[in-house]
Design a protein around this motif. Structure first.
Motif, PDB file in Angstrom:
ATOM      1  N   ASN A  62       0.787  -1.223   0.000  1.00 17.84           N
ATOM      2  CA  ASN A  62       0.000   0.000   0.000  1.00 17.84           C
ATOM      3  C   ASN A  62       0.822   1.278   0.000  1.00 17.84           C
ATOM      4  O   ASN A  62       0.311   2.328   0.346  1.00 17.84           O
ATOM      5  N   GLY A  63       2.083   1.215  -0.367  1.00 21.98           N
ATOM      6  CA  GLY A  63       2.906   2.416  -0.314  1.00 21.98           C
ATOM      7  C   GLY A  63       3.634   2.669  -1.607  1.00 21.98           C
ATOM      8  O   GLY A  63       3.756   1.796  -2.451  1.00 21.98           O
ATOM      9  N   HIS A  64       4.117   3.901  -1.753  1.00 20.85           N
ATOM     10  CA  HIS A  64       4.951   4.215  -2.905  1.00 20.85           C
ATOM     11  C   HIS A  64       5.866   5.399  -2.597  1.00 20.85           C
ATOM     12  O   HIS A  64       5.538   6.270  -1.803  1.00 20.85           O
ATOM     13  N   LEU A  65       7.030   5.359  -3.239  1.00 18.34           N
ATOM     14  CA  LEU A  65       7.981   6.463  -3.197  1.00 18.34           C
ATOM     15  C   LEU A  65       7.658   7.396  -4.352  1.00 18.34           C
ATOM     16  O   LEU A  65       7.258   6.950  -5.419  1.00 18.34           O
ATOM     17  N   PHE A  66       7.849   8.692  -4.147  1.00 18.57           N
ATOM     18  CA  PHE A  66       7.597   9.633  -5.223  1.00 18.57           C
ATOM     19  C   PHE A  66       8.645  10.732  -5.201  1.00 18.57           C
ATOM     20  O   PHE A  66       9.298  10.965  -4.188  1.00 18.57           O
ATOM     21  N   GLY A  67       8.806  11.378  -6.335  1.00 24.07           N
ATOM     22  CA  GLY A  67       9.733  12.490  -6.436  1.00 24.07           C
ATOM     23  C   GLY A  67       9.377  13.371  -7.613  1.00 24.07           C
ATOM     24  O   GLY A  67       8.803  12.909  -8.594  1.00 24.07           O
ATOM     25  N   THR A  68       9.698  14.647  -7.492  1.00 26.10           N
ATOM     26  CA  THR A  68       9.434  15.607  -8.550  1.00 26.10           C
ATOM     27  C   THR A  68      10.606  16.577  -8.635  1.00 26.10           C
ATOM     28  O   THR A  68      11.092  17.046  -7.618  1.00 26.10           O
ATOM     29  N   LEU A  69      11.050  16.854  -9.851  1.00 29.85           N
ATOM     30  CA  LEU A  69      12.037  17.905 -10.111  1.00 29.85           C
ATOM     31  C   LEU A  69      11.394  18.889 -11.069  1.00 29.85           C
ATOM     32  O   LEU A  69      10.762  18.489 -12.040  1.00 29.85           O
ATOM     33  N   GLY A  70      11.554  20.176 -10.800  1.00 27.60           N
ATOM     34  CA  GLY A  70      10.952  21.158 -11.684  1.00 27.60           C
ATOM     35  C   GLY A  70      11.442  22.553 -11.395  1.00 27.60           C
ATOM     36  O   GLY A  70      12.357  22.759 -10.596  1.00 27.60           O
ATOM     37  N   SER A  71      10.808  23.522 -12.033  1.00 28.44           N
ATOM     38  CA  SER A  71      11.173  24.915 -11.822  1.00 28.44           C
ATOM     39  C   SER A  71       9.946  25.790 -11.985  1.00 28.44           C
ATOM     40  O   SER A  71       9.014  25.463 -12.712  1.00 28.44           O
ATOM     41  N   ARG A  72       9.976  26.904 -11.272  1.00 28.94           N
ATOM     42  CA  ARG A  72       8.936  27.925 -11.371  1.00 28.94           C
ATOM     43  C   ARG A  72       9.654  29.272 -11.432  1.00 28.94           C
ATOM     44  O   ARG A  72      10.289  29.677 -10.473  1.00 28.94           O
ATOM     45  N   GLY A  73       9.580  29.935 -12.555  1.00 24.23           N
ATOM     46  CA  GLY A  73      10.258  31.220 -12.686  1.00 24.23           C
ATOM     47  C   GLY A  73      11.763  31.043 -12.556  1.00 24.23           C
ATOM     48  O   GLY A  73      12.375  30.267 -13.281  1.00 24.23           O
TER      49      GLY A  73
END
Length: 181
Positions: A62-73
């Motif tokens: 019932n679990g998961h690892l997550f990640g996000t890379l990004g930019s704003r301005g």
């Protein structure tokens, strides 16, 4: 004596950094392209609107690892964490999340650690999010709401929110009556 050794290591490391020549690689070696050495391909996806790159990997039942890379301005950010489903049955659905973020901008960088709990029932929703900025303030966001049916075509809803960031607090409430003719 420890200070002298540390200072010596720092000077040697700085001197080594200065004398290392960078090399450009014109082509990759054969073994890099060899199909026998292919590694597991990550499940990355880029959001076409924002360009953010996300990663999600299931862990246990019932679990998961997550990640996000990004930019704003002018700022770039990275967020990673773990989300676990506690239960999903006739009582409703309860999820818990632990996460960390790092933001780099022209105005400096910041690190946050936090946790979130979300509950969803048949007619209710509630969430609590607590995060702490390293060497900074702790923030708390809480929200809850419920909906009760009125006859066949209507419902009454009530929602409340509480936000605190350091010494600043904010309360909110909203009630609504929906009727479909």
């Amino acid at each position: 004596m420890k200070v002298v050794c540390a200072l010596f290591c720092l000077v040697v490391a700085a001197a080594a950094q200065e004398f290392i020549q960078t090399e450009e690689i014109d082509s990759y070696p054969y073994w890099y392209h060899n199909p026998e050495h292919l590694r597991y391909r990550r499940q990355l996806s880029a959001d076409p609107e924002t360009g953010d790159v996300t990663y999600r990997h299931k862990v246990a039942d019932n679990g998961h690892l997550f990640g996000t890379l990004g930019s704003r301005g002018d700022a770039a950010f990275g967020k990673a964490g773990y989300k676990q489903n506690i239960f999903d049955d006739n009582r409703g659905k309860l999820d818990a999340t632990g996460y960390g973020t790092h933001v780099i901008s022209p105005y400096g960088s910041s690190n946050h650690l936090g946790g979130r709990v979300d509950y969803t029932g048949d007619r209710t929703k509630a969430s609590v999010d607590v995060s702490h900025q390293m060497h900074g303030m702790t923030s708390l966001e809480a929200a809850a709401g419920a909906r009760w049916p009125i006859g066949k075509n209507g419902d009454f809803s009530l929602q409340g929110t509480y936000n605190r960031m350091g010494p600043f607090q904010d309360y909110g409430a909203r009630a609504g009556l929906n009727y479909r003719f």
